[in-house]
Scaffold this motif. Sequence first.
Motif, PDB file in Angstrom:
ATOM      1  N   TYR A  64       0.800  -1.225   0.000  1.00  0.00           N
ATOM      2  CA  TYR A  64       0.000   0.000   0.000  1.00  0.00           C
ATOM      3  C   TYR A  64       0.836   1.281   0.000  1.00  0.00           C
ATOM      4  O   TYR A  64       0.373   2.317  -0.457  1.00  0.00           O
ATOM      5  N   GLU A  65       2.029   1.233   0.575  1.00  0.00           N
ATOM      6  CA  GLU A  65       2.792   2.462   0.780  1.00  0.00           C
ATOM      7  C   GLU A  65       4.174   2.366   0.139  1.00  0.00           C
ATOM      8  O   GLU A  65       4.789   1.294   0.114  1.00  0.00           O
ATOM      9  N   ALA A  66       4.668   3.483  -0.340  1.00  0.00           N
ATOM     10  CA  ALA A  66       6.023   3.550  -0.885  1.00  0.00           C
ATOM     11  C   ALA A  66       6.462   5.004  -0.964  1.00  0.00           C
ATOM     12  O   ALA A  66       5.638   5.924  -0.927  1.00  0.00           O
ATOM     13  N   ALA A  67       7.766   5.182  -1.095  1.00  0.00           N
ATOM     14  CA  ALA A  67       8.353   6.496  -1.383  1.00  0.00           C
ATOM     15  C   ALA A  67       9.399   6.294  -2.462  1.00  0.00           C
ATOM     16  O   ALA A  67      10.091   5.274  -2.491  1.00  0.00           O
ATOM     17  N   GLY A  68       9.483   7.250  -3.374  1.00  0.00           N
ATOM     18  CA  GLY A  68      10.449   7.103  -4.448  1.00  0.00           C
ATOM     19  C   GLY A  68      10.463   8.278  -5.392  1.00  0.00           C
ATOM     20  O   GLY A  68      10.048   9.387  -5.037  1.00  0.00           O
ATOM     21  N   ILE A  69      10.909   8.014  -6.619  1.00  0.00           N
ATOM     22  CA  ILE A  69      11.112   9.055  -7.626  1.00  0.00           C
ATOM     23  C   ILE A  69      10.288   8.719  -8.864  1.00  0.00           C
ATOM     24  O   ILE A  69      10.279   7.574  -9.328  1.00  0.00           O
ATOM     25  N   ALA A 121      12.802   6.324   3.636  1.00  0.00           N
ATOM     26  CA  ALA A 121      12.322   5.301   4.571  1.00  0.00           C
ATOM     27  C   ALA A 121      11.282   5.881   5.522  1.00  0.00           C
ATOM     28  O   ALA A 121      10.230   5.274   5.762  1.00  0.00           O
ATOM     29  N   GLU A 122      11.561   7.054   6.066  1.00  0.00           N
ATOM     30  CA  GLU A 122      10.601   7.679   6.989  1.00  0.00           C
ATOM     31  C   GLU A 122       9.293   7.998   6.273  1.00  0.00           C
ATOM     32  O   GLU A 122       8.199   7.746   6.804  1.00  0.00           O
ATOM     33  N   ALA A 123       9.387   8.546   5.069  1.00  0.00           N
ATOM     34  CA  ALA A 123       8.178   8.935   4.340  1.00  0.00           C
ATOM     35  C   ALA A 123       7.329   7.739   3.951  1.00  0.00           C
ATOM     36  O   ALA A 123       6.096   7.836   3.889  1.00  0.00           O
ATOM     37  N   SER A 124       7.955   6.598   3.708  1.00  0.00           N
ATOM     38  CA  SER A 124       7.183   5.406   3.346  1.00  0.00           C
ATOM     39  C   SER A 124       6.370   4.873   4.511  1.00  0.00           C
ATOM     40  O   SER A 124       5.487   4.041   4.330  1.00  0.00           O
ATOM     41  N   ILE A 300      10.055   4.472  13.276  1.00  0.00           N
ATOM     42  CA  ILE A 300      10.474   3.261  12.567  1.00  0.00           C
ATOM     43  C   ILE A 300      11.108   2.291  13.558  1.00  0.00           C
ATOM     44  O   ILE A 300      12.044   2.630  14.279  1.00  0.00           O
ATOM     45  N   ASP A 301      10.574   1.087  13.577  1.00  0.00           N
ATOM     46  CA  ASP A 301      11.096   0.048  14.459  1.00  0.00           C
ATOM     47  C   ASP A 301      12.336  -0.598  13.860  1.00  0.00           C
ATOM     48  O   ASP A 301      13.362  -0.740  14.516  1.00  0.00           O
ATOM     49  N   ARG A 302      12.229  -0.980  12.573  1.00  0.00           N
ATOM     50  CA  ARG A 302      13.327  -1.716  11.950  1.00  0.00           C
ATOM     51  C   ARG A 302      13.235  -1.576  10.437  1.00  0.00           C
ATOM     52  O   ARG A 302      12.133  -1.525   9.875  1.00  0.00           O
ATOM     53  N   SER A 303      14.391  -1.531   9.797  1.00  0.00           N
ATOM     54  CA  SER A 303      14.462  -1.439   8.345  1.00  0.00           C
ATOM     55  C   SER A 303      15.108  -2.700   7.779  1.00  0.00           C
ATOM     56  O   SER A 303      16.118  -3.183   8.305  1.00  0.00           O
ATOM     57  N   PHE A 304      14.519  -3.242   6.714  1.00  0.00           N
ATOM     58  CA  PHE A 304      15.017  -4.425   6.033  1.00  0.00           C
ATOM     59  C   PHE A 304      15.387  -4.068   4.595  1.00  0.00           C
ATOM     60  O   PHE A 304      14.971  -3.045   4.065  1.00  0.00           O
ATOM     61  N   VAL A 327      11.030  -1.290   4.339  1.00  0.00           N
ATOM     62  CA  VAL A 327      11.974  -1.964   3.447  1.00  0.00           C
ATOM     63  C   VAL A 327      12.620  -0.906   2.574  1.00  0.00           C
ATOM     64  O   VAL A 327      11.928  -0.033   2.038  1.00  0.00           O
ATOM     65  N   THR A 328      13.938  -0.964   2.422  1.00  0.00           N
ATOM     66  CA  THR A 328      14.640  -0.012   1.578  1.00  0.00           C
ATOM     67  C   THR A 328      15.197  -0.712   0.338  1.00  0.00           C
ATOM     68  O   THR A 328      15.550  -1.888   0.389  1.00  0.00           O
ATOM     69  N   LEU A 329      15.256   0.027  -0.757  1.00  0.00           N
ATOM     70  CA  LEU A 329      15.756  -0.496  -2.012  1.00  0.00           C
ATOM     71  C   LEU A 329      16.945   0.350  -2.485  1.00  0.00           C
ATOM     72  O   LEU A 329      17.034   1.530  -2.165  1.00  0.00           O
TER      73      LEU A 329
END
Length: 329
Positions: A64-69, A121-124, A300-304, A327-329
Amino acid sequence: MSRTIQFSAAGGPEVLEFVETPVTAPAAHEVCLRVKAIGINRAEAMWRVDDYIEPVQFPARLGYEAAGIVDAVGSEVAGIAVGDKVNVIPSFSMNQYGTYGETVLVPDHAVVPHPPSLSFAEASSIWMMFVTAYAALVVDAKVGKGDFVLIPAASSSVGLAAIQIAKLEGATPIALTRTSEKKQQLLDAGATHVIATEETELVAEVQRITGGNGARIAFDPVGGKNFGKLIAALSFQGTAYIYGALASEPTELPVLDMIARMISVKAHNIWGTSGDPQRRQAAVDYVLKGLASGELKPVIDRSFKFDEIREVHRYLESNGQFGKVVVTL
């Protein structure tokens, strides 16, 4: 080509598969997004096991959620340009779109400005949590000074958003958690009071905190056997919002008590806000203003990493997190 996550049958995290899919041109009202971070929600785990508010159509995508360009825009998209930093707000069916991918298509109405003070990551992480709580507490309940708000599962992302929003509106947030383990974290996050429900008698403690009046609002994602205690802890003409079904057992209502004290129970979800253009814009404006002032903050609890998506879902279902999993890409 883009790697995306799909699943062909309901099941545990092991059903999630990486699939190479062609990157197609966006339709008239679509945006092609190069994803930098994905916010993970309990709804997606429920979707994976086909136990959600609509049946899954297989093979299925999710997210449902994402942040990007922005990589490309459809011919009728206005106000969004290639190269823009943007976020995706939950406002579509996962039978139509999903955000678990390196490059994804999303409807233009789901694309909102990227808050300049936040990382990808925060915005997502912010839109499901803050809009869900905002719609119930601000728009519908109109909480304010003198109101007490009960917040079960307070260490969830939406629970933490509810604490922040209740406090921003001048109400008194009462965080509910099973044990005292996260008490100080919840106080640090803005809760005025914290009740460990497995260690303290909930109704008596709420009565003590509220001077015998009870809380006007409960904002609950759990239901189940303890929902009756929430009802008992409400004030005369109080309201309980139920926006999730985390409990595995049935939710029973104390009907006679509700009639006697004129209690309301309201089913709630984000779609009544994110699915309406005017309400969605008001919600986005509210959240952006709160972020800019510092009164609303992502937790944010944890990033994968994207390759760890199965482990992400296993961790999500462990129920141990404090805030959002991303999750980060």
